[in-house]
Design a protein around this motif. Structure first.
Motif, mmCIF file in Angstrom:
data_model
loop_
_atom_site.group_PDB
_atom_site.id
_atom_site.type_symbol
_atom_site.label_atom_id
_atom_site.label_comp_id
_atom_site.label_asym_id
_atom_site.label_seq_id
_atom_site.Cartn_x
_atom_site.Cartn_y
_atom_site.Cartn_z
ATOM 1 N N GLN A 136 2.019 10.201 -7.384
ATOM 2 C CA GLN A 136 2.869 10.920 -8.336
ATOM 3 C C GLN A 136 2.194 11.056 -9.698
ATOM 4 O O GLN A 136 2.480 11.985 -10.451
ATOM 5 N N GLU A 137 1.284 10.130 -10.003
ATOM 6 C CA GLU A 137 0.572 10.146 -11.280
ATOM 7 C C GLU A 137 -0.781 10.857 -11.170
ATOM 8 O O GLU A 137 -1.563 10.868 -12.121
ATOM 9 N N GLY A 138 -1.080 11.415 -9.989
ATOM 10 C CA GLY A 138 -2.302 12.190 -9.805
ATOM 11 C C GLY A 138 -3.511 11.400 -9.335
ATOM 12 O O GLY A 138 -4.618 11.935 -9.303
ATOM 13 N N TYR A 139 -3.318 10.142 -8.973
ATOM 14 C CA TYR A 139 -4.425 9.314 -8.491
ATOM 15 C C TYR A 139 -4.495 9.350 -6.965
ATOM 16 O O TYR A 139 -3.508 9.628 -6.292
ATOM 17 N N GLN A 140 -5.681 9.027 -6.445
ATOM 18 C CA GLN A 140 -5.858 8.915 -5.009
ATOM 19 C C GLN A 140 -5.943 7.442 -4.628
ATOM 20 O O GLN A 140 -6.282 6.593 -5.459
ATOM 21 N N ILE A 182 0.837 -1.212 0.000
ATOM 22 C CA ILE A 182 0.000 0.000 0.000
ATOM 23 C C ILE A 182 0.864 1.252 0.000
ATOM 24 O O ILE A 182 0.622 2.185 -0.782
ATOM 25 N N ARG A 183 1.877 1.290 0.865
ATOM 26 C CA ARG A 183 2.758 2.478 0.916
ATOM 27 C C ARG A 183 3.411 2.731 -0.444
ATOM 28 O O ARG A 183 3.396 3.854 -0.953
ATOM 29 N N ASN A 184 4.002 1.682 -1.023
ATOM 30 C CA ASN A 184 4.706 1.832 -2.297
ATOM 31 C C ASN A 184 3.753 2.197 -3.430
ATOM 32 O O ASN A 184 4.044 3.081 -4.241
#
Length: 171
Positions: A71-75, A62-64
């Motif tokens: 960084q790609e703009g997803y939540q 989950i952390r990774n």
């Protein structure tokens, strides 16, 4: 509505048993679905965590994954059953924690309000920020005797039939 955000849920309900077999392939699949469907985020729901190693591996995943997807703009969110806790670092890594307050052990009903409050308090005490918690309420009931899931409309129809309650005179 333009501000509506759509997410995909991965795992849950008996679909978590191979969740961490191949984390790289899982991430590739998630990225593909997010991108192709124009979605905004992913909710991870792993109900197959049994050992300390399972929890540690899942927390690492989950952390990774959250770091890369952010960084790609997803939540990213993680779903937890009432009473289920995960490493505190996960709470910091995700945007939301979906606390599923149904099918709770030791509750009078499968969605007991008092048990829900206890689960929220336990999660906050374990280090989850209050502002990240979403409480999942059931959109179904359980049959009183068989405990099988039923839609609320089915349960209401069943109750009406057994109580001989008619709709005559109602407008």
């Amino acid at each position: 509505h333009p501000k509506t955000k759509l997410w995909v849920t991965v795992g849950g309900g008996g679909r978590s048993h191979k969740f961490l077999n191949n984390p790289s392939a899982m991430l590739r699949s998630i990225r593909k679905v997010l991108n192709e469907q124009g979605l905004h985020g992913v909710d991870f729901n792993n109900e197959e965590l049994r050992t300390h190693k399972d929890y540690a591996d899942y927390a690492s995943f989950i952390r990774n994954t959250a770091n890369l997807l952010h960084q790609e703009g997803y939540q990213v969110s993680v779903a937890l059953h009432a009473g289920q806790l995960i490493d505190q670092s996960v709470y910091k890594s995700v945007d939301r924690v979906n606390l599923m307050t149904y099918d709770m052990q030791g509750a009078s009903y499968h969605a007991d309000f008092g048990k829900m409050r206890e689960a929220i308090d336990k999660l906050v005490h374990a280090g989850c920020p209050k502002e990240k918690i979403l409480v999942g309420l059931p959109a179904y009931g359980r049959h009183k005797h068989t405990r099988e899931p039923e839609t609320y409309s089915t349960l209401a129809d069943h109750a009406m039939q057994h109580e001989n309650v008619g709709l005559q005179g109602l407008s």
